[in-house]
Design a protein around this motif. Structure first.
Motif, PDB file in Angstrom:
ATOM      1  N   PRO A 258       0.822  -1.222   0.000  1.00 46.36           N
ATOM      2  CA  PRO A 258       0.000   0.000   0.000  1.00 46.36           C
ATOM      3  C   PRO A 258       0.852   1.266   0.000  1.00 46.36           C
ATOM      4  O   PRO A 258       0.502   2.257  -0.654  1.00 46.36           O
ATOM      5  N   ALA A 259       1.981   1.229   0.724  1.00 50.22           N
ATOM      6  CA  ALA A 259       2.870   2.395   0.743  1.00 50.22           C
ATOM      7  C   ALA A 259       3.453   2.648  -0.636  1.00 50.22           C
ATOM      8  O   ALA A 259       3.640   3.807  -1.044  1.00 50.22           O
ATOM      9  N   LEU A 260       3.724   1.584  -1.384  1.00 47.22           N
ATOM     10  CA  LEU A 260       4.265   1.738  -2.736  1.00 47.22           C
ATOM     11  C   LEU A 260       3.234   2.382  -3.657  1.00 47.22           C
ATOM     12  O   LEU A 260       3.566   3.308  -4.416  1.00 47.22           O
ATOM     13  N   GLU A 261       2.006   1.919  -3.593  1.00 45.34           N
ATOM     14  CA  GLU A 261       0.959   2.516  -4.429  1.00 45.34           C
ATOM     15  C   GLU A 261       0.738   3.985  -4.077  1.00 45.34           C
ATOM     16  O   GLU A 261       0.517   4.817  -4.953  1.00 45.34           O
ATOM     17  N   HIS A 262       0.837   4.289  -2.799  1.00 44.52           N
ATOM     18  CA  HIS A 262       0.675   5.676  -2.369  1.00 44.52           C
ATOM     19  C   HIS A 262       1.836   6.540  -2.854  1.00 44.52           C
ATOM     20  O   HIS A 262       1.641   7.708  -3.245  1.00 44.52           O
ATOM     21  N   ALA A 263       3.035   5.974  -2.851  1.00 39.89           N
ATOM     22  CA  ALA A 263       4.223   6.730  -3.247  1.00 39.89           C
ATOM     23  C   ALA A 263       4.276   6.973  -4.751  1.00 39.89           C
ATOM     24  O   ALA A 263       4.853   7.971  -5.200  1.00 39.89           O
ATOM     25  N   TYR A 264       3.682   6.066  -5.541  1.00 39.10           N
ATOM     26  CA  TYR A 264       3.731   6.166  -7.005  1.00 39.10           C
ATOM     27  C   TYR A 264       2.323   6.074  -7.588  1.00 39.10           C
ATOM     28  O   TYR A 264       1.978   5.100  -8.270  1.00 39.10           O
ATOM     29  N   PRO A 265       1.489   7.061  -7.335  1.00 38.05           N
ATOM     30  CA  PRO A 265       0.080   6.961  -7.750  1.00 38.05           C
ATOM     31  C   PRO A 265      -0.110   6.903  -9.263  1.00 38.05           C
ATOM     32  O   PRO A 265      -1.155   6.435  -9.728  1.00 38.05           O
ATOM     33  N   ARG A 266       0.865   7.342 -10.027  1.00 41.70           N
ATOM     34  CA  ARG A 266       0.711   7.367 -11.487  1.00 41.70           C
ATOM     35  C   ARG A 266       1.236   6.101 -12.164  1.00 41.70           C
ATOM     36  O   ARG A 266       1.073   5.929 -13.373  1.00 41.70           O
ATOM     37  N   VAL A 267       1.873   5.221 -11.413  1.00 40.43           N
ATOM     38  CA  VAL A 267       2.501   4.037 -12.007  1.00 40.43           C
ATOM     39  C   VAL A 267       1.537   2.850 -11.954  1.00 40.43           C
ATOM     40  O   VAL A 267       1.033   2.494 -10.882  1.00 40.43           O
TER      41      VAL A 267
END
Length: 301
Positions: A258-267
Motif C-alpha cells: 500500500p505504501a508503494l501505491e501511495h508513493a507512485y500513484p501514477r505508475v
C-alpha cells in the motif's frame, strides 16, 4: 531403545509444536507441516515422502536428534530450516543458515509457471536475481530455465558466500555467477530478460513487531527504512537501464505494497496473484518502466 515410527514421531512433534508459542512463516505455516519436515529430514526421507513411509522405524540416534531439534525450535524459536541446515524452495533443496533469509518467497510459483502470463518476450537468455541472499530465487530460475545464464547480486558478503555454496551444491558453476554489488553496480552495461528481486522491504513498525523467529535472520535483509521502500525506490529508478526491450521486472514488497501505491500513484503496477499464497509482488515491463520514468525518478516521489 525406541520403537518409534516416523508417523509416531510426527505426531509427537506436532503435539509439542501445537502447545508451543512458535511462529510459522519460514517454509511452513502450521505445526503439522513443520513436524513432517523435521522428522522426514532427520529420518533421511524425501521431503515429498507419502504415507507409505509412516511405519518406517526411527532409530535411537534419529529420535535423539529429533528431540534435540524440537526442543531448540520451541525454546529458542529458531526457524526450522536454520536448525536443519537445509531449506526447500520451488521444489529444490538449498543450503540454509543464518547468513541469509530462509527461502519463502512466492516468486517460486512464478518461476514454476515460466513467468506466465506476465512475461511475453522470447525464451529468457539472461536473468538477474537482485538482492539474492542465499541465491534460491536465481538458482531456481536457472534450474527451470536451463537455457538461461543467471547473475546473483547482493551487497552482503556473508549472504553471497552462502549463494556461492548453493551454486556449487547445485552444480551451476558454468552459467550462474554471484557478484558483490550495491544493487545494480556490478551489472554495469548488462541487460536482462528478467529481473527478479526480493529486496529488504519490511517497514519500521512491522520490523519492531516481528516474532522472535525473525530476529535470527540478518537484519540487513529485512528492514528498508520507515516505509520499507528505500531499496525498492532505487530499483524502480534504475531497472529500465538493465532490461532488454521485452524484459520484465518483478519485485516483492510484501506488506509495504500500500505504501508503494501511495508513493507512485501514477505508475500502473501489476500485482501478481498466487495460487499457493503470498502477496505484495508487482511486475512492470521494460516498456512501462520507460514510459513512467519521470514518475519513477526519486525527485518525483
Amino acid at each position: 531403545m525406541t520403537d518409534m515410527t516416523v508417523g509416531q514421531a510426527i505426531d509427537h512433534c506436532h503435539d509439542a509444536l501445537l502447545a508451543s508459542t512458535v511462529f510459522y512463516g519460514h517454509g511452513t505455516d502450521n505445526p503439522w507441516d513443520e513436524a513432517v519436515q523435521l522428522v522426514l529430514a532427520v529420518a533421511d526421507l524425501p521431503a515429498d515422502a507419502d504415507e507409505s513411509h509412516l511405519p518406517h522405524p526411527v532409530s535411537d540416534a534419529q529420535w535423539r536428534q529429533i528431540s534435540q531439534l524440537l526442543k531448540r525450535r520451541i525454546d529458542e524459536q529458531i526457524p526450522l530450516p536454520y536448525l536443519l541446515g537445509r531449506a526447500w524452495f520451488a521444489g529444490l533443496e538449498f543450503i540454509c543458515d543464518h547468513r541469509a533469509l530462509v527461502p519463502r518467497s512466492p516468486l517460486a510459483e512464478l518461476i514454476l509457471h515460466d513467468y506466465q502470463p506476465w512475461y511475453s518476450g522470447p525464451a529468457p537468455k539472461r536473468i538477474l536475481d537482485l538482492c539474492c541472499g542465499g541465491g534460491c530465487i536465481g538458482l531456481a530460475a536457472a534450474y527451470y530455465t536451463p537455457g538461461a545464464s543467471v547473475d546473483l547480486l547482493d551487497l552482503d558478503h556473508d549472504a553471497l558466500a552462502l549463494a556461492k555454496e548453493n551454486i556449487d551444491y547445485m552444480g551451476f558453476g558454468n552459467r550462474v555467477r554471484a557478484l558483490e554489488s550495491d544493487l545494480f553496480t556490478a551489472a554495469d552495461g548488462q541487460q536482462y530478460d528478467l529481473i527478479l528481486s526480493n529486496p529488504p522491504y519490511v517497514d519500521a513498525n512491522d520490523l519492531a513487531a516481528m516474532p522472535v523467529e525473525f530476529s535470527h535472520e540478518p537484519a540487513i535483509a529485512l528492514g528498508s527504512g520507515a516505509d520499507g521502500l528505500d531499496l525498492t525506490r532505487q530499483i524502480l529508478a534504475q531497472a529500465a537501464n538493465f532490461l532488454t526491450p521485452s524484459g520484465l521486472l518483478v519485485v516483492e514488497v510484501g506488506n509495504s505494497w500500500p505504501a508503494l501505491e501511495h508513493a507512485y500513484p501514477r505508475v500502473p503496477f501489476t500485482w501478481l496473484e498466487f495460487e499457493h499464497g503470498g502477496h505484495g509482488v508487482f511486475a512492470l515491463t521494460a516498456q512501462e518502466l520507460q514510459e513512467y520514468a519521470a514518475s519513477l525518478r526519486p525527485e518525483s516521489v
